[in-house]
Design a protein around this motif. Structure first.
Motif, mmCIF file in Angstrom:
data_model
loop_
_atom_site.group_PDB
_atom_site.id
_atom_site.type_symbol
_atom_site.label_atom_id
_atom_site.label_comp_id
_atom_site.label_asym_id
_atom_site.label_seq_id
_atom_site.Cartn_x
_atom_site.Cartn_y
_atom_site.Cartn_z
ATOM 1 N N ASN A 21 0.849 -1.185 0.000
ATOM 2 C CA ASN A 21 0.000 0.000 0.000
ATOM 3 C C ASN A 21 0.883 1.232 0.000
ATOM 4 O O ASN A 21 2.044 1.179 0.377
ATOM 5 C CB ASN A 21 -0.883 0.019 1.249
ATOM 6 C CG ASN A 21 -1.800 -1.171 1.312
ATOM 7 O OD1 ASN A 21 -2.440 -1.531 0.332
ATOM 8 N ND2 ASN A 21 -1.869 -1.798 2.475
ATOM 9 N N ASN A 85 5.837 3.024 -0.457
ATOM 10 C CA ASN A 85 5.023 1.837 -0.684
ATOM 11 C C ASN A 85 5.579 0.742 0.210
ATOM 12 O O ASN A 85 6.796 0.523 0.226
ATOM 13 C CB ASN A 85 5.104 1.376 -2.141
ATOM 14 C CG ASN A 85 4.375 2.302 -3.073
ATOM 15 O OD1 ASN A 85 3.340 2.863 -2.721
ATOM 16 N ND2 ASN A 85 4.903 2.484 -4.266
ATOM 17 N N LYS A 111 -2.467 5.475 5.592
ATOM 18 C CA LYS A 111 -2.545 4.736 4.334
ATOM 19 C C LYS A 111 -3.271 5.639 3.358
ATOM 20 O O LYS A 111 -4.367 6.126 3.636
ATOM 21 C CB LYS A 111 -3.309 3.434 4.534
ATOM 22 C CG LYS A 111 -3.476 2.642 3.273
ATOM 23 C CD LYS A 111 -4.289 1.386 3.539
ATOM 24 C CE LYS A 111 -4.685 0.741 2.243
ATOM 25 N NZ LYS A 111 -5.597 -0.382 2.467
ATOM 26 N N ASP A 113 -5.375 6.526 0.085
ATOM 27 C CA ASP A 113 -6.259 5.918 -0.907
ATOM 28 C C ASP A 113 -5.824 6.404 -2.288
ATOM 29 O O ASP A 113 -4.899 7.204 -2.427
ATOM 30 C CB ASP A 113 -7.726 6.224 -0.625
ATOM 31 C CG ASP A 113 -8.058 7.709 -0.668
ATOM 32 O OD1 ASP A 113 -7.200 8.510 -1.101
ATOM 33 O OD2 ASP A 113 -9.179 8.079 -0.270
#
Length: 133
Positions: A21, A85, A111, A113
């Motif tokens: 993510n 990431n 995190k 989006d």
């Protein structure tokens, strides 16, 4: 066997990329640090991320800023932003190291989006275009 191995390798790469993510972390370092000590602390956290397999996308030093309220009797701090990431497990290790390091007075990791990631990429592009001018 070669086709199977290459197909399996592609599948593994896709699984790894899907499990990663995009995150953004901002941490505040105590203002009593020298420039060298501040850079050393930032390198420590970047090293933790890269050792855990994270890919650092962007790093920004926001410098010494006034805090909204005193923290540990300090009214200023060195702000640092890192976009990266990583797999979700990396965050626990990173934040554990933030808590253990006395130089860090506050931190937050979020995190991102897809919309936040797109906005961050646009912001980086605008910033790099301004540097070129």
């Amino acid at each position: 066997m070669t086709n199977f191995a290459s197909a399996f390798e592609k599948l593994l790469i896709n699984l790894i990329n899907e499990s990663m993510n995009q995150y953004e972390t901002v941490f505040i370092l105590t203002p009593v640090l020298s420039d060298v000590q501040m850079k050393e602390a930032v390198e420590k956290f970047k090293g933790i991320l890269t050792a855990e397999g994270a890919e650092i996308i962007n790093e920004e030093n926001w410098g010494l800023k006034k805090l909204a309220y005193p923290i540990e009797k300090k009214s200023t701090g060195f702000y640092q932003l890192i976009e990266f990431n990583a797999a979700p497990e990396v965050i626990k290790k990173l934040e554990l190291n933030y808590r253990r390091d006395e130089r860090v007075i506050r931190y937050i990791t979020i995190k991102m989006d897809k919309y936040a990631a797109e906005y961050a990429a646009k912001r980086r592009n605008v910033k790099s275009a301004k540097k070129e001018d």
